[in-house]
Scaffold this motif. Sequence first.
Motif, PDB file in Angstrom:
ATOM      1  N   TYR A 204       1.056  -1.327   0.231  1.00 30.14           N
ATOM      2  CA  TYR A 204      -0.161  -0.025  -0.215  1.00 30.14           C
ATOM      3  C   TYR A 204       0.540   1.096  -0.022  1.00 30.14           C
ATOM      4  CZ  TYR A 204      -3.224   3.772   1.456  1.00 30.14           C
ATOM      5  OH  TYR A 204      -3.872   4.900   2.162  1.00 30.14           O
ATOM      6  N   LEU A 205       1.878   1.015   0.548  1.00 29.17           N
ATOM      7  CA  LEU A 205       2.982   2.856   0.613  1.00 29.17           C
ATOM      8  C   LEU A 205       3.268   2.621  -0.331  1.00 29.17           C
ATOM      9  CD1 LEU A 205       3.582   1.913   4.299  1.00 29.17           C
ATOM     10  CD2 LEU A 205       2.460   4.182   3.332  1.00 29.17           C
ATOM     11  N   LEU A 206       3.833   1.336  -0.998  1.00 34.42           N
ATOM     12  CA  LEU A 206       4.146   1.869  -2.372  1.00 34.42           C
ATOM     13  C   LEU A 206       3.615   2.254  -3.667  1.00 34.42           C
ATOM     14  CD1 LEU A 206       6.832  -1.251  -2.650  1.00 34.42           C
ATOM     15  CD2 LEU A 206       7.420   0.036  -2.438  1.00 34.42           C
ATOM     16  N   GLY A 207       2.162   2.633  -3.423  1.00 30.31           N
ATOM     17  CA  GLY A 207       2.390   3.138  -4.487  1.00 30.31           C
ATOM     18  C   GLY A 207      -0.046   2.455  -4.829  1.00 30.31           C
ATOM     19  N   GLY A 208      -0.033   1.081  -3.920  1.00 29.56           N
ATOM     20  CA  GLY A 208      -1.414   1.037  -4.656  1.00 29.56           C
ATOM     21  C   GLY A 208      -2.272   1.061  -3.717  1.00 29.56           C
ATOM     22  N   ASN A 209      -3.599   1.366  -3.931  1.00 31.37           N
ATOM     23  CA  ASN A 209      -4.421   1.270  -2.712  1.00 31.37           C
ATOM     24  C   ASN A 209      -4.885  -0.114  -2.325  1.00 31.37           C
ATOM     25  OD1 ASN A 209      -7.260  -0.245  -4.343  1.00 31.37           O
ATOM     26  ND2 ASN A 209      -6.586   0.495  -5.364  1.00 31.37           N
ATOM     27  N   PRO A 210      -5.939   0.112  -1.234  1.00 34.59           N
ATOM     28  CA  PRO A 210      -6.318  -0.944  -0.244  1.00 34.59           C
ATOM     29  C   PRO A 210      -6.504  -2.083  -1.044  1.00 34.59           C
ATOM     30  CG  PRO A 210      -6.776   1.107   0.574  1.00 34.59           C
ATOM     31  CD  PRO A 210      -6.440   1.426  -0.048  1.00 34.59           C
ATOM     32  N   LEU A 211      -7.174  -2.690  -1.704  1.00 37.82           N
ATOM     33  CA  LEU A 211      -6.874  -3.605  -2.865  1.00 37.82           C
ATOM     34  C   LEU A 211      -6.609  -3.622  -3.462  1.00 37.82           C
ATOM     35  CD1 LEU A 211     -11.171  -2.713  -3.372  1.00 37.82           C
ATOM     36  CD2 LEU A 211     -11.015  -4.217  -2.031  1.00 37.82           C
ATOM     37  N   THR A 212      -5.480  -3.018  -4.363  1.00 34.85           N
ATOM     38  CA  THR A 212      -4.918  -3.044  -5.356  1.00 34.85           C
ATOM     39  C   THR A 212      -3.303  -3.918  -4.402  1.00 34.85           C
ATOM     40  OG1 THR A 212      -3.846  -1.142  -5.541  1.00 34.85           O
ATOM     41  CG2 THR A 212      -5.469  -1.680  -6.964  1.00 34.85           C
ATOM     42  N   ALA A 213      -3.921  -3.488  -3.628  1.00 33.95           N
ATOM     43  CA  ALA A 213      -2.138  -3.701  -2.405  1.00 33.95           C
ATOM     44  C   ALA A 213      -2.477  -5.712  -1.992  1.00 33.95           C
ATOM     45  CB  ALA A 213      -2.096  -3.248  -1.005  1.00 33.95           C
ATOM     46  N   ILE A 214      -3.917  -5.874  -1.948  1.00 33.57           N
ATOM     47  CA  ILE A 214      -4.522  -7.256  -1.973  1.00 33.57           C
ATOM     48  C   ILE A 214      -3.222  -8.208  -2.748  1.00 33.57           C
ATOM     49  CG2 ILE A 214      -5.802  -9.036  -1.488  1.00 33.57           C
ATOM     50  CD1 ILE A 214      -7.454  -7.319  -0.333  1.00 33.57           C
ATOM     51  N   ALA A 215      -3.577  -8.184  -4.007  1.00 34.26           N
ATOM     52  CA  ALA A 215      -3.132  -8.364  -4.992  1.00 34.26           C
ATOM     53  C   ALA A 215      -1.700  -8.433  -5.662  1.00 34.26           C
ATOM     54  CB  ALA A 215      -3.861  -7.896  -6.360  1.00 34.26           C
TER      55      ALA A 215
END
Length: 461
Positions: A38-49
Motif C-alpha cells: 500500500y505504501l509503495l503506491g497501491g490502494n487497499p484493494l490492489t495492495a492485496i493482489a
Amino acid sequence: MQELGFTVLLPSLLAIVLAVWTRKVFAALIAGIWLGCYLLGGNPLTAIAQSIDRVVKVLSSAGDARVVLFTLCVGGLIALLEASGAVRAFVAWLESKRWGQSRKQAQAVAWLSGVLIFIESNITVLVSATTAKPLFDRFKISRAKLAYIIDSTSAPICILIPFNAWGAFNLGLLSGAGVEDPLTVFFQAILLNLYAIFAVLLVAAVIAFDLNWGPMKSSEALAKANSSNTQAAQEDIPSAKAALNESAKPLAMILPILTLVLVMPLGLWITGDGDLRQGSGSTSVLWAVLSASAVAASFMWRKQQSIAEPYFAGAGKMVPVALVLMLALALGAVSRELQAGDYLAQLLHGAMPKMLLLPIIFLLASVVAFAIGSSWGTFSLLIPLAVPLAGSMELPLAALVAAVLSGGVFGDHASPISDTTVISSMAAEVDHIEHVRTQLPYALLAAAAATIGFMLIGVVS
C-alpha cells in the motif's frame, strides 16, 4: 521512497507488533506485506493482489527457491533419521558413553550439537533439537530451554565460521564493497564478533550454573511439575536403548551429519570454480542436505525399510516453516524497496564521538535485523556502509564489519519474525511467543556486554 519518512518502517513494525500481540505469525507477516505494498503506491484493494504477487515472486529467485526446497528436504532428512531409529540409537550411544546422565549433560548435548554442526543455522537447529528432545523430556527440562539453547548456537555459531553459507555470503558482500582481501578481514571480524561469542559462552554458563531467570524460570518450574514429561521419557529412553542393541546403529546418525559437513564446503568449491569464497551458499546447502538424505536412506534400504513415505511426510511437516520463510522473504523485499534500512542508516550521518560509532553501528544493525527478521538482509544493507565509514572515521575495518555482523545476529536472534526463531520454536515443539519471551533476557544480556565491548574497542582504536 525517502519522502515517506518514518512510515517506511511501519510494515515491519506492524508485523512485529501483531506477531507479539496475536501470536499469529502468518497473519502478522501478511499484514506487513500488505501495508508495504500500500505504501509503495497501491490502494487497499490492489495492495492485496500485489501482496500475493510479492509472495509468488519469492520463488522467481533461484536462491530463494533453493532455500525453500532446502527447508522441505531438511524435514525429510530428519524424518528418515527418526524412522530408521538413528536418533534413538545415537542418544542411547551417548548414554553408553556416560553422556546424558544428568540435567547438565542433557543440555550439554544440545549445546555441543549446535557448536559442532555449523554448516547452516536451520540444520543446526533441527538436528540439535531432534537429538536432545528425548533427554530433555527424561530430565523434565522445559522445551523453552531447549529452544533457547539451539537458537543461541545456530546463527551465532554459523557466523563465526568462514567456510559455510554464512561465510560465503559475507565474503561476497565484502568483495562487492571493494575490500581487497575480504577473507583476512572476515577472519579478523570473527575475533571481534562480540555478540556471537558472548551468546555462545552465555549458553554454556547457563547450563553449567543452571541460570534461569525471568520467564525461563517459570517455564522450567512448569516443566519440572509436569508429570507427562516423565511418561514421555519412560517411553522414549528404553526404546533408545533397544535401538542400540537391535538394528539401528549410531553410524546411521553420524554418517549423514558428516556428509552434511563435508558436502557443504565441497559444494562451495565446485560452484565457485575452485574458490570457496565465490561459491553459492544456497546451492551448496541443498546439495548437502540431499546427499545426507541419500546416506540416511541407504541405511534404511539395507534393512528394507520404507523410504519415500517417511521422507515426504517429514517434508510435509516443514510446509508451515517454508511458508513463513516465503512470507518473511517477501516482507524483507518490500522493506528494502521502501528503503527502510537506508532510512535508519541515514540517522548515523553527522558528527559523533569515535568511541560511539561501533556501538551505534551494532545497535543500528540490531534494530534493522529485528525489524526485518533477517540477519542476511541486514548484512547486505549495512556492510556497504561500514566499509567507507572505516576509512572516514579511521577505525579498523574488521571492527566495523564485526559490529554489523554482531548486530545482525542479535536482532535476528531476538526477532519474533526471524526464520531461525520460528524454526527453533517448531523444532523444540514450544509455543513461539514463549520461546521469544524466555530467550530475550539472555539475548539482551549478551547484547549489553557486546555494546560495552564495542565501545572499549572504539576507545583503544
